[in-house]
Design a protein around this motif. Structure first.
Motif, PDB file in Angstrom:
ATOM      1  N   ARG A 251       3.712  19.470 -13.473  1.00 11.67           N
ATOM      2  CA  ARG A 251       4.234  18.308 -13.886  1.00 11.67           C
ATOM      3  C   ARG A 251       4.281  17.388 -12.712  1.00 11.67           C
ATOM      4  NH1 ARG A 251       6.700  18.278 -18.962  1.00 11.67           N
ATOM      5  NH2 ARG A 251       7.120  20.291 -19.856  1.00 11.67           N
ATOM      6  N   ILE A 252       3.870  16.153 -12.824  1.00 14.19           N
ATOM      7  CA  ILE A 252       3.726  15.146 -11.779  1.00 14.19           C
ATOM      8  C   ILE A 252       4.390  13.886 -12.156  1.00 14.19           C
ATOM      9  CG2 ILE A 252       2.011  14.008 -10.121  1.00 14.19           C
ATOM     10  CD1 ILE A 252       0.333  16.349 -10.775  1.00 14.19           C
ATOM     11  N   SER A 253       5.261  13.229 -11.217  1.00 12.38           N
ATOM     12  CA  SER A 253       5.534  11.718 -11.671  1.00 12.38           C
ATOM     13  C   SER A 253       4.904  10.868 -10.571  1.00 12.38           C
ATOM     14  CB  SER A 253       6.918  11.835 -11.391  1.00 12.38           C
ATOM     15  OG  SER A 253       7.430  11.937 -10.093  1.00 12.38           O
ATOM     16  N   LEU A 254       4.363   9.628 -11.403  1.00 14.03           N
ATOM     17  CA  LEU A 254       3.744   8.665 -10.470  1.00 14.03           C
ATOM     18  C   LEU A 254       4.561   7.446 -10.831  1.00 14.03           C
ATOM     19  CD1 LEU A 254      -0.191   8.435  -9.978  1.00 14.03           C
ATOM     20  CD2 LEU A 254       1.306   6.263 -10.566  1.00 14.03           C
ATOM     21  N   ASP A 255       4.854   6.754  -9.631  1.00 13.76           N
ATOM     22  CA  ASP A 255       5.824   5.536  -9.916  1.00 13.76           C
ATOM     23  C   ASP A 255       5.087   4.273  -9.225  1.00 13.76           C
ATOM     24  OD1 ASP A 255       7.609   6.618 -11.555  1.00 13.76           O
ATOM     25  OD2 ASP A 255       8.958   7.318  -9.967  1.00 13.76           O
ATOM     26  N   LYS A 256       5.186   3.325  -9.755  1.00 26.32           N
ATOM     27  CA  LYS A 256       4.666   2.168  -9.154  1.00 26.32           C
ATOM     28  C   LYS A 256       3.230   2.068  -8.753  1.00 26.32           C
ATOM     29  CE  LYS A 256       9.115   0.567  -7.432  1.00 26.32           C
ATOM     30  NZ  LYS A 256      10.181   0.207  -6.139  1.00 26.32           N
ATOM     31  N   ALA A 257       2.227   2.408  -9.511  1.00 25.21           N
ATOM     32  CA  ALA A 257       0.931   2.127  -9.359  1.00 25.21           C
ATOM     33  C   ALA A 257       0.605   0.741  -9.478  1.00 25.21           C
ATOM     34  CB  ALA A 257       0.134   3.184 -10.412  1.00 25.21           C
ATOM     35  N   LEU A 258       0.098   0.213  -8.247  1.00 29.99           N
ATOM     36  CA  LEU A 258       0.077  -1.125  -8.241  1.00 29.99           C
ATOM     37  C   LEU A 258      -1.247  -2.031  -8.670  1.00 29.99           C
ATOM     38  CD1 LEU A 258       2.070  -1.668  -4.863  1.00 29.99           C
ATOM     39  CD2 LEU A 258       2.839  -2.025  -7.159  1.00 29.99           C
ATOM     40  N   GLY A 259      -1.380  -2.971  -9.203  1.00 26.17           N
ATOM     41  CA  GLY A 259      -2.621  -3.701  -9.590  1.00 26.17           C
ATOM     42  C   GLY A 259      -2.552  -4.992  -8.873  1.00 26.17           C
TER      43      GLY A 259
ATOM     44  N   GLY B 250       1.004  -1.192  -0.065  1.00 21.31           N
ATOM     45  CA  GLY B 250      -0.188   0.058   0.104  1.00 21.31           C
ATOM     46  C   GLY B 250       0.881   1.302   0.043  1.00 21.31           C
ATOM     47  N   HIS B 251       2.169   1.056   0.401  1.00 20.81           N
ATOM     48  CA  HIS B 251       3.106   2.222   0.675  1.00 20.81           C
ATOM     49  C   HIS B 251       4.114   2.240  -0.606  1.00 20.81           C
ATOM     50  CE1 HIS B 251       0.896   3.913   3.973  1.00 20.81           C
ATOM     51  NE2 HIS B 251       1.142   2.658   4.380  1.00 20.81           N
ATOM     52  N   ALA B 252       3.999   1.319  -1.441  1.00 20.29           N
ATOM     53  CA  ALA B 252       4.994   1.312  -2.431  1.00 20.29           C
ATOM     54  C   ALA B 252       4.954   2.273  -3.630  1.00 20.29           C
ATOM     55  CB  ALA B 252       4.961  -0.252  -3.143  1.00 20.29           C
ATOM     56  N   GLN B 253       3.615   2.951  -3.993  1.00 18.81           N
ATOM     57  CA  GLN B 253       3.573   4.077  -4.805  1.00 18.81           C
ATOM     58  C   GLN B 253       4.219   5.431  -4.437  1.00 18.81           C
ATOM     59  OE1 GLN B 253      -0.077   6.383  -5.708  1.00 18.81           O
ATOM     60  NE2 GLN B 253      -0.385   4.402  -6.671  1.00 18.81           N
ATOM     61  N   LYS B 254       4.768   5.889  -5.366  1.00 19.05           N
ATOM     62  CA  LYS B 254       5.429   7.154  -5.399  1.00 19.05           C
ATOM     63  C   LYS B 254       4.874   8.154  -6.192  1.00 19.05           C
ATOM     64  CE  LYS B 254       9.966   5.354  -4.199  1.00 19.05           C
ATOM     65  NZ  LYS B 254      11.342   4.952  -4.435  1.00 19.05           N
ATOM     66  N   ILE B 255       4.385   9.367  -5.586  1.00 21.24           N
ATOM     67  CA  ILE B 255       3.800  10.428  -6.576  1.00 21.24           C
ATOM     68  C   ILE B 255       4.604  11.858  -6.155  1.00 21.24           C
ATOM     69  CG2 ILE B 255       1.617  10.646  -5.064  1.00 21.24           C
ATOM     70  CD1 ILE B 255       0.284  11.438  -7.530  1.00 21.24           C
ATOM     71  N   LYS B 256       4.897  12.381  -6.803  1.00 19.57           N
ATOM     72  CA  LYS B 256       5.639  13.689  -6.602  1.00 19.57           C
ATOM     73  C   LYS B 256       5.387  14.861  -7.629  1.00 19.57           C
ATOM     74  CE  LYS B 256      10.651  15.205  -6.170  1.00 19.57           C
ATOM     75  NZ  LYS B 256      11.832  14.748  -6.675  1.00 19.57           N
ATOM     76  N   LEU B 257       5.185  16.047  -7.329  1.00 26.09           N
ATOM     77  CA  LEU B 257       5.149  17.226  -7.878  1.00 26.09           C
ATOM     78  C   LEU B 257       6.440  17.724  -8.567  1.00 26.09           C
ATOM     79  CD1 LEU B 257       3.143  19.493  -8.931  1.00 26.09           C
ATOM     80  CD2 LEU B 257       3.616  20.851  -6.830  1.00 26.09           C
ATOM     81  N   GLU B 258       6.755  17.526  -9.659  1.00 24.94           N
ATOM     82  CA  GLU B 258       8.035  17.900 -10.209  1.00 24.94           C
ATOM     83  C   GLU B 258       8.075  19.087 -10.447  1.00 24.94           C
ATOM     84  OE1 GLU B 258      10.334  15.428 -10.409  1.00 24.94           O
ATOM     85  OE2 GLU B 258       9.584  13.656 -10.152  1.00 24.94           O
ATOM     86  N   ASP B 259       7.294  19.848 -11.042  1.00 23.32           N
ATOM     87  CA  ASP B 259       7.331  21.238 -11.272  1.00 23.32           C
ATOM     88  C   ASP B 259       6.040  21.884 -11.452  1.00 23.32           C
ATOM     89  OD1 ASP B 259       8.615  23.400 -12.498  1.00 23.32           O
ATOM     90  OD2 ASP B 259       7.935  22.823 -14.603  1.00 23.32           O
ATOM     91  N   GLY B 260       5.938  23.189 -10.943  1.00 23.83           N
ATOM     92  CA  GLY B 260       4.829  24.045 -11.003  1.00 23.83           C
ATOM     93  C   GLY B 260       3.966  23.817  -9.606  1.00 23.83           C
ATOM     94  N   ASN B 261       2.763  24.331  -9.436  1.00 25.95           N
ATOM     95  CA  ASN B 261       1.923  24.119  -8.295  1.00 25.95           C
ATOM     96  C   ASN B 261       0.514  23.805  -8.828  1.00 25.95           C
ATOM     97  OD1 ASN B 261      -0.061  26.604  -8.305  1.00 25.95           O
ATOM     98  ND2 ASN B 261       2.116  27.379  -8.360  1.00 25.95           N
ATOM     99  N   LEU B 262      -0.480  23.630  -7.952  1.00 21.21           N
ATOM    100  CA  LEU B 262      -1.578  22.981  -8.345  1.00 21.21           C
ATOM    101  C   LEU B 262      -2.882  23.970  -7.720  1.00 21.21           C
ATOM    102  CD1 LEU B 262      -1.535  19.149  -7.777  1.00 21.21           C
ATOM    103  CD2 LEU B 262      -1.204  20.483 -10.087  1.00 21.21           C
ATOM    104  N   ASP B 263      -2.333  25.329  -7.466  1.00 15.87           N
ATOM    105  CA  ASP B 263      -3.095  26.079  -6.942  1.00 15.87           C
ATOM    106  C   ASP B 263      -4.393  26.593  -7.916  1.00 15.87           C
ATOM    107  OD1 ASP B 263      -1.497  26.260  -4.454  1.00 15.87           O
ATOM    108  OD2 ASP B 263      -0.588  28.034  -5.184  1.00 15.87           O
ATOM    109  N   PHE B 264      -3.950  26.381  -9.231  1.00 15.26           N
ATOM    110  CA  PHE B 264      -5.190  26.834  -9.981  1.00 15.26           C
ATOM    111  C   PHE B 264      -6.359  25.931 -10.032  1.00 15.26           C
ATOM    112  CE2 PHE B 264      -1.984  24.259 -11.959  1.00 15.26           C
ATOM    113  CZ  PHE B 264      -2.603  23.434 -12.865  1.00 15.26           C
ATOM    114  N   LEU B 265      -6.029  24.657  -9.666  1.00 16.31           N
ATOM    115  CA  LEU B 265      -7.410  23.726  -9.498  1.00 16.31           C
ATOM    116  C   LEU B 265      -8.205  24.026  -8.377  1.00 16.31           C
ATOM    117  CD1 LEU B 265      -5.412  20.530 -10.597  1.00 16.31           C
ATOM    118  CD2 LEU B 265      -7.052  21.847 -12.152  1.00 16.31           C
ATOM    119  N   ARG B 266      -7.793  24.957  -7.432  1.00 20.46           N
ATOM    120  CA  ARG B 266      -8.484  24.889  -6.327  1.00 20.46           C
ATOM    121  C   ARG B 266      -9.850  25.203  -6.369  1.00 20.46           C
ATOM    122  NH1 ARG B 266      -4.987  27.926  -3.323  1.00 20.46           N
ATOM    123  NH2 ARG B 266      -4.150  25.978  -2.597  1.00 20.46           N
ATOM    124  N   ASN B 267     -10.617  26.076  -7.134  1.00 24.55           N
ATOM    125  CA  ASN B 267     -11.798  26.442  -7.428  1.00 24.55           C
ATOM    126  C   ASN B 267     -12.606  25.725  -8.642  1.00 24.55           C
ATOM    127  OD1 ASN B 267     -11.833  28.108  -4.955  1.00 24.55           O
ATOM    128  ND2 ASN B 267     -10.733  29.461  -6.395  1.00 24.55           N
TER     129      ASN B 267
END
Length: 200
Positions: free
Chosen positions: A158-166, A20-37
């Motif tokens: 930009r966001i990176s997502l590693d090891k999404a598990l099935g 359950g904790h193997a997945q890694k997700i990281k904000l590589e660049d920018g921010n997500l404030d624009f999605l707030r509303n």
């Protein structure tokens, strides 16, 4: 017998907590404030230059698997190869969107009319296997960019997502497409929670 049951349960819980904790997700660049509303977002899936397992090129993987299957039983490889591509729209996309919308206030716009577009680019697929007595979980990696729909050259994050598990709790995922679909469910849920956390 009671001790064996307790031990089995303890191992199962430990395994679930580790995976359950193997997945890694990281904000590589920018921010997500624009999605707030925002109420919705467009989602596009891209499959270009995808690596599969030990293969650097997805086409090489498909060709080899199709050839091997057709040798065993004529036509089965062709059927499998078609399903491999069809699963993108028939399984992966719906699973991702289902779990994404369940875990964030953002809805996925069916008509592509949202101000922002989330481009989900799969970079690596591990199909895994399940032969009953032995199994390997499926997983995938992805790069996510969020752009302005009106000007897709304008990358806002930009966001990176590693090891999404099935993984199927009951171990009944003998089909490759079913295993990989669960990785997209996992990714949809994780990405939604990540966006929620970043836009609080």
């Amino acid at each position: 017998m009671k001790q064996l049951l307790k031990l089995t349960l303890a191992v199962a819980i430990t395994t679930l907590s580790v995976t359950g904790h193997a997945q890694k997700i990281k904000l590589e660049d920018g921010n997500l404030d624009f999605l707030r509303n925002e109420k919705s977002v467009n989602v596009e899936f891209v499959y270009e230059n995808v690596k599969v397992g030990k293969y650097d090129n997805e086409k090489d993987y498909i060709d080899k698997k199709k050839e091997d299957m057709n040798k065993k039983e004529a036509g089965t490889g062709d059927k499998w190869a078609k399903a491999w591509i069809d699963d993108r729209d028939n399984r992966y996309k719906p699973k991702f969107e289902e779990l994404f919308t369940k875990n964030t206030a953002l809805q996925v716009s069916d008509k592509g009319t949202s101000k922002y577009t989330l481009v989900y680019k799969t970079t690596f697929l591990e199909p895994g296997y399940n032969i009953g007595i032995s199994r390997k979980n499926a997983q995938h990696n992805a790069e996510i960019v969020i752009v302005e729909t009106a000007n897709k050259n304008k990358v806002l994050a930009r966001i990176s997502l590693d090891k999404a598990l099935g993984r199927d709790f009951w171990g009944a995922d003998f089909d490759t497409g079913a295993r990989l679909a669960e990785t997209y469910a996992d990714a949809g849920k994780a990405l939604a929670k990540f966006i929620e956390k970043q836009t609080k």
